[in-house]
Design a protein around this motif. Structure first.
Motif, mmCIF file in Angstrom:
data_model
loop_
_atom_site.group_PDB
_atom_site.id
_atom_site.type_symbol
_atom_site.label_atom_id
_atom_site.label_comp_id
_atom_site.label_asym_id
_atom_site.label_seq_id
_atom_site.Cartn_x
_atom_site.Cartn_y
_atom_site.Cartn_z
ATOM 1 N N ASP A 240 0.802 -1.241 0.090
ATOM 2 C CA ASP A 240 0.065 0.095 0.146
ATOM 3 C C ASP A 240 0.926 1.358 0.057
ATOM 4 O O ASP A 240 0.491 2.327 -0.796
ATOM 5 N N SER A 241 1.760 1.190 0.896
ATOM 6 C CA SER A 241 2.697 2.770 0.889
ATOM 7 C C SER A 241 3.603 2.837 -0.525
ATOM 8 O O SER A 241 3.562 3.975 -0.897
ATOM 9 N N HIS A 242 4.069 1.782 -1.230
ATOM 10 C CA HIS A 242 4.598 1.808 -2.387
ATOM 11 C C HIS A 242 3.490 2.188 -3.399
ATOM 12 O O HIS A 242 3.921 2.836 -4.355
ATOM 13 N N ALA A 243 2.325 1.769 -3.453
ATOM 14 C CA ALA A 243 1.289 1.995 -4.384
ATOM 15 C C ALA A 243 0.965 3.618 -4.358
ATOM 16 O O ALA A 243 0.741 4.242 -5.109
ATOM 17 N N ALA A 244 1.138 3.976 -3.186
ATOM 18 C CA ALA A 244 0.863 5.681 -2.937
ATOM 19 C C ALA A 244 1.933 6.336 -3.382
ATOM 20 O O ALA A 244 1.756 7.432 -4.192
ATOM 21 N N LEU A 245 3.050 5.829 -3.217
ATOM 22 C CA LEU A 245 4.316 6.550 -4.002
ATOM 23 C C LEU A 245 4.148 6.714 -5.301
ATOM 24 O O LEU A 245 4.572 7.621 -6.232
ATOM 25 N N TYR A 246 3.872 5.428 -5.936
ATOM 26 C CA TYR A 246 3.614 5.366 -7.490
ATOM 27 C C TYR A 246 2.407 6.146 -7.891
ATOM 28 O O TYR A 246 2.407 6.931 -8.877
ATOM 29 N N GLY A 247 1.250 6.241 -7.187
ATOM 30 C CA GLY A 247 0.191 7.038 -7.364
ATOM 31 C C GLY A 247 0.476 8.502 -7.329
ATOM 32 O O GLY A 247 -0.256 9.148 -8.122
ATOM 33 N N HIS A 248 1.221 8.993 -6.542
ATOM 34 C CA HIS A 248 1.654 10.528 -6.277
ATOM 35 C C HIS A 248 2.747 10.877 -7.621
ATOM 36 O O HIS A 248 2.956 11.834 -7.670
ATOM 37 N N GLY A 249 3.091 9.602 -8.367
ATOM 38 C CA GLY A 249 4.002 10.148 -9.386
ATOM 39 C C GLY A 249 5.478 10.511 -8.929
ATOM 40 O O GLY A 249 6.005 11.069 -9.400
ATOM 41 N N CYS A 250 5.586 10.062 -7.647
ATOM 42 C CA CYS A 250 7.130 10.251 -7.110
ATOM 43 C C CYS A 250 8.025 8.889 -7.384
ATOM 44 O O CYS A 250 8.325 7.867 -6.738
ATOM 45 N N THR A 251 8.430 9.383 -8.756
ATOM 46 C CA THR A 251 9.300 8.115 -9.237
ATOM 47 C C THR A 251 10.871 8.710 -9.486
ATOM 48 O O THR A 251 11.542 7.883 -9.971
ATOM 49 N N GLU A 252 10.850 9.925 -8.965
ATOM 50 C CA GLU A 252 12.128 10.825 -9.182
ATOM 51 C C GLU A 252 12.953 10.994 -7.904
ATOM 52 O O GLU A 252 12.044 11.341 -6.827
ATOM 53 N N VAL A 253 14.049 10.912 -7.820
ATOM 54 C CA VAL A 253 14.872 11.426 -6.565
ATOM 55 C C VAL A 253 14.539 12.791 -6.118
ATOM 56 O O VAL A 253 14.472 13.513 -7.255
ATOM 57 N N MET A 267 7.977 8.121 2.343
ATOM 58 C CA MET A 267 8.855 7.343 1.375
ATOM 59 C C MET A 267 9.404 8.348 0.315
ATOM 60 O O MET A 267 8.486 9.233 -0.126
ATOM 61 N N THR A 268 10.710 8.132 -0.187
ATOM 62 C CA THR A 268 11.220 8.890 -1.102
ATOM 63 C C THR A 268 12.244 8.038 -2.089
ATOM 64 O O THR A 268 12.829 7.003 -1.564
ATOM 65 N N PRO A 269 11.920 7.880 -3.418
ATOM 66 C CA PRO A 269 12.788 7.154 -4.183
ATOM 67 C C PRO A 269 14.399 7.493 -4.083
ATOM 68 O O PRO A 269 14.797 8.685 -3.855
ATOM 69 N N THR A 270 15.171 6.524 -4.281
ATOM 70 C CA THR A 270 16.550 6.575 -4.359
ATOM 71 C C THR A 270 17.072 6.105 -5.580
ATOM 72 O O THR A 270 16.743 5.392 -6.382
#
Length: 484
Positions: A240-253, A267-270
């Protein structure tokens, strides 16, 4: 019209969200999930009732649309993460309770049966630390206490995604998604496989575990699920938390999100897997053509803090927030909601919650405001570590989850963070995120990220610093106090 039915199974409720091919929400159904606490620190759910809640959510969602206009191209799953369940592969019956992610019954085992070398091994393979929140100690407990009457070859163990896939496919598939697997302490997120060394450390036989698939992998097809025709594929699965990251469009550092539920995930991508001793660990966000890694701080009590305070003070959470809004601040009163210990970045599971700085003028409104402040301060604790260890501080936070419906909580968050908080226009970001991934898998176009309310900080630097310093002082006091 091609549609995705996204099932979002969380700690306290299950949702079914029907998403059209443009990413719009056509219908939402939900059903509550019971949580029990049979002993202090134990958090359990009933696996069959959890499945029933998913079926009820699906039924309520699809009842809102004309079935003649229903063209399901796929099902997508977003699920609570570290919670585990064991069942008999022959009967499909659970062999014990679902042990929830908040459960701390294995904290003593983690403390007494593992050492620094073990922790180094776990960090190097998984990015995580040995802690009762994660799945492996819970799996060991279930195998020792609940599944002893069944031959290991007949035991199936998994996180909630595994259990739901088993049920959706009529017992045909025992699989899990890589991001969920990464939260077990058993999955090597560099080699992308169950680690024999970690299985040995936690005493888990490989035969009981599911096959790990990429997030947009072949999870099988639905069979005998009311409301869903046989053969509809399970097109994507995310934690679920990962899906939220994806849903927010947070795919970039440099981008980050905070999901406010029972607890909060920041959560923040690295750019790559970062192993080390940081109190904000690394994790695998999702696995498609290549792995996407992230850093995440898990806060144990956020929405749960507001619910607890509402229960103690009387009334609903809405009543609590209205009461909190009648005062400008909590004064010196501080609530540190360590009901099952503290998660990131403190990782102290043996402390318990405390209210400090009470005086004769303390009233319910200030206690309510202290609960609101506690939600925001804990997020700040994590963000400050991420900022300190990153080349560039995070510019803003994208927020989702039930707590974000409160303007007071979100404004408090922006004030204490000292940066904007962008709140999603719909709270179902996890469901929309995994639906988007499912749509991509079946050949659909990605949908743009929807924007919502933006809260900008109003505190000056000195006010913000004073309140953060006061919070840190209370947390330090709690952690240094004698323990019974």
């Amino acid at each position: 019209m091609t549609q995705i039915l996204a099932i979002d199974q969380g700690t306290t409720n299950s949702k079914a969200v029907l998403v059209d091919d443009g990413g719009g929400v056509r219908a939402i159904g939900s059903a509550p999930v019971g949580v029990t606490h049979p002993r202090p620190g134990w958090v359990e759910q009933d696996a069959e009732l959890l499945w029933s809640s998913v079926l009820a959510a699906i039924e309520r969602c699809l009842a809102l649309v004309d079935t003649a206009d229903l063209d399901l191209a796929g099902v997508a799953l977003s699920t609570q993460r570290e919670s585990v369940v064991a069942w008999d592969r022959r009967t499909g019956r659970p062999l014990g309770p679902v042990i929830g992610w908040q459960d701390v019954r294995t904290a003593a085992w983690c403390r007494d049966r593992t050492g620094p070398d073990d922790d180094e091994l776990v960090r190097g393979r998984t990015g995580l630390r040995i802690d009762a929140m994660f799945s492996a100690p819970k799996i060991g407990w279930l195998l020792r206490e609940s599944a002893v009457v069944v031959s290991p070859a007949d035991v199936r163990v998994g996180t909630i995604d595994s259990w739901l896939i088993w049920k959706l496919t009529g017992g045909e598939r025992h699989v899990t998604e890589a991001g969920n697997a990464s939260r077990t302490l058993l999955y090597d997120i560099v080699d992308l496989a169950w680690s024999p060394a970690l299985l040995e450390l936690f005493g888990i036989p490989a035969v009981v575990l599911p096959q790990v698939l990429r997030s947009d992998g072949d999870f099988g097809v639905c069979h005998s699920v009311p409301g869903i025709r046989d053969g509809v594929p399970i097109a994507a699965v995310l934690a679920d938390s990962h899906a939220a990251l994806y849903g927010h469009g947070c795919t970039e550092v440099g981008t980050a999100k905070a999901t406010y539920g029972t607890g909060t995930s920041v959560m923040t991508p690295t750019a790559s897997f970062v192993a080390g001793s940081s109190p904000v660990p690394s994790t695998l966000a999702w696995l498609t053509e290549t792995p996407t890694y992230a850093r995440e701080g898990n806060i144990l009590s956020s929405g749960a803090t507001l619910a607890w305070a509402a229960r103690v003070l009387g009334g609903s959470v809405s009543d609590l927030l209205a009461r909190a809004a009648t005062v400008g601040d909590a004064g010196a009163v501080t609530l540190v909601p360590a009901f099952t210990g503290l998660g990131a970045p403190h990782w102290d599971r043996e402390v318990r919650g405390v209210i400090t700085q009470l005086d004769p003028d303390t009233d319910p409104a200030r206690l309510a405001r202290a609960a609101v402040d506690a939600v925001a301060h804990q997020v700040c604790d994590v963000v400050e570590i991420i900022d300190a260890e990153a080349a560039t501080p995070l510019a803003s936070i994208r927020a989702d989850g039930g707590v974000t419906t409160s303007d007071l909580v979100m404004q408090t968050q922006a004030d204490l963070l000292g940066r904007p908080v962008e709140v999603a226009d719909l709270p179902e970001v996890s469901a929309l995120g995994v639906a988007d991934l499912a749509r991509r898998r079946i050949g659909g176009a990605p949908t743009p990220r929807a924007t919502g309310r933006v809260f900008r900080p109003t505190f000056d630097d000195s006010t913000r610093a004073a309140r953060r310093d006061h919070w840190r002082e209370q947390v330090r006091w709690l952690r240094s106090a004698p323990r019974s």
